[in-house]
Write an enzyme that holds these catalytic residues in place. Structure first.
Site, PDB file in Angstrom:
ATOM      1  CB  THR A   1      -4.889   5.291  -3.135  1.00  0.00           C
ATOM      2  OG1 THR A   1      -6.433   4.955  -3.406  1.00  0.00           O
ATOM      3  CG2 THR A   1      -5.327   5.352  -1.561  1.00  0.00           C
TER       4      THR A   1
ATOM      5  CD  GLU B   1      -3.052  -0.790   0.564  1.00  0.00           C
ATOM      6  OE1 GLU B   1      -2.768  -1.371  -0.712  1.00  0.00           O
ATOM      7  OE2 GLU B   1      -4.192  -0.592   1.127  1.00  0.00           O
TER       8      GLU B   1
HETATM    9  N1  HSE Z   1      -8.498   4.546   3.945  1.00  0.00           N
HETATM   10  C1  HSE Z   1      -7.710   4.120   2.237  1.00  0.00           C
HETATM   11  C2  HSE Z   1      -8.062   6.217   1.805  1.00  0.00           C
HETATM   12  C3  HSE Z   1      -8.448   3.198   1.446  1.00  0.00           C
HETATM   13  O1  HSE Z   1      -9.279   6.842   1.987  1.00  0.00           O
HETATM   14  O2  HSE Z   1      -7.262   6.223   0.747  1.00  0.00           O
HETATM   15  C4  HSE Z   1      -7.526   3.691   0.469  1.00  0.00           C
HETATM   16  O3  HSE Z   1      -8.570   2.110  -0.853  1.00  0.00           O
END
Ligand code: HSE
Length: 323
Positions: free
Chosen positions: A185, A132
């Protein structure tokens, strides 16, 4: 040269944030998901011999999340063996369904199997988080943890990491509508304000506690009252065409709640029954008809299981390097 058989692993898509749990709550879906195949190799280091099912992903092990996760595991164990990996994507990239997380979770589980299981599945979360970090610049765990552990998973703390699997205390069905636009993201994080007004904070942690209590008390009405996000949704929903209309349609169709899945553009709704989840799917899809944006939709029970070995794979090994 005799190659060992590939260990083949499937890891599911996930819905992160779940409205009020930004970066700290997520749940698994049954499908879609990614497969990662792994085996020892006589070639030193990590080699990715296939990236199938998605355009534009690199086979460079330093750049693809699967190489990054595997490397972190070898470093943690101080191993310098050769590993061959293949990534078979079964879900869209940049969809808000935890695509990089599914690849990372499947890699961590597959490499752990190849190495003789030195880590528990819960221990693998920290390695999958490195995928990530590579994909979005942020090592959040709210997708990788449910992809590995199944059900709902709470990330109570990041420092130190404290991951709390809640399982599936109450039957829930998730509808996901994926409008086929790519939303990274990293972009959806970059637009967020860094400070939260106290008033909004109070609402948000009230709702998160309410959602936790609703799940554990099996109180669907409380779950529904708690599925709100007044902090991040207003900022991010401007990136998702027709979000407000889709949300209104899902709620009118009987869903308990509706929000952005992860960082979007997918939109999820939770329902108490499969019938309601199907009705929500129909209503949500209808909003995009004629909009010029193609959609994909999924209805899935929230399953207790996340990542798993693939016993009888439908896929054939890819024998040539794709990229
Ligand atoms: N919690 C993260 C965000 C998840 O919302 O940026 C990304 O899939």
């Amino acid at each position: 040269m005799n190659h060992p058989e590939f260990i083949k692993v499937f890891a599911p898509a996930t819905v992160a944030n779940v409205c009020c749990g930004f970066d700290v709550l997520g749940f698994a879906l049954e499908a879609p998901g990614d497969e990662v195949w792994a085996r020892k190799s006589e070639t030193p280091g990590i080699t990715i011999t296939a990236v199938a099912g998605a355009q534009g992903l690199t086979a460079n092990p330093q750049e693809n999340v699967i190489g990054v996760v595997a490397q972190k595991m070898l470093e943690a164990l101080d191993l310098s063996i050769g590993l061959e990996l293949q990534l078979h994507k079964g879900m869209p990239v940049g969809s808000g369904l935890g695509s990089s997380a599914a690849s990372s979770a499947a890699t961590a589980f597959a490499v752990n199997e190849v190495l003789g299981k030195p880590f528990s599945t819960q221990d693998l979360v920290i390695f999958a988080m490195e995928g990530e970090r590579k994909a979005s610049g942020s090592a959040h765990a709210d997708n990788v943890a449910p992809s590995l552990l199944g059900g709902f998973v709470l990330v109570r703390s990041y420092e130190p990491l404290d991951v709390v699997p809640l399982g599936v205390p109450v039957d829930l069905y998730c509808t996901v509508l994926y409008p086929q636009i790519e939303l990274k993201t990293s972009l959806a994080r970059s637009i967020l304000r860094q400070e939260i007004p106290l008033k909004k904070g109070i609402k948000q942690w009230g709702n998160l506690a309410g959602l936790m209590a609703g799940l554990l008390l099996k109180d669907y009405a409380l779950i529904g009252r708690s599925l709100h996000d007044e902090i991040f949704e207003p900022e991010r929903s401007v990136l998702i065409p027709l979000f407000k209309e889709v949300k209104a349609a899902a709620l009118a169709a009987g869903a308990l709640g509706c929000g952005i899945s992860g960082s979007g553009p997918s939109i999820f709704a939770l329902s108490a029954t499969k019938e309601q989840a199907e009705a929500a799917r129909k209503a949500m899809e209808t909003v995009y008809l004629g909009s010029g944006i193609e959609t994909k939709s999924y209805v899935s029970k929230v399953p207790p299981q996340g990542v798993r070995l693939v016993k009888s794979p439908a896929l054939q090994p890819v024998t040539h390097e794709l990229l």
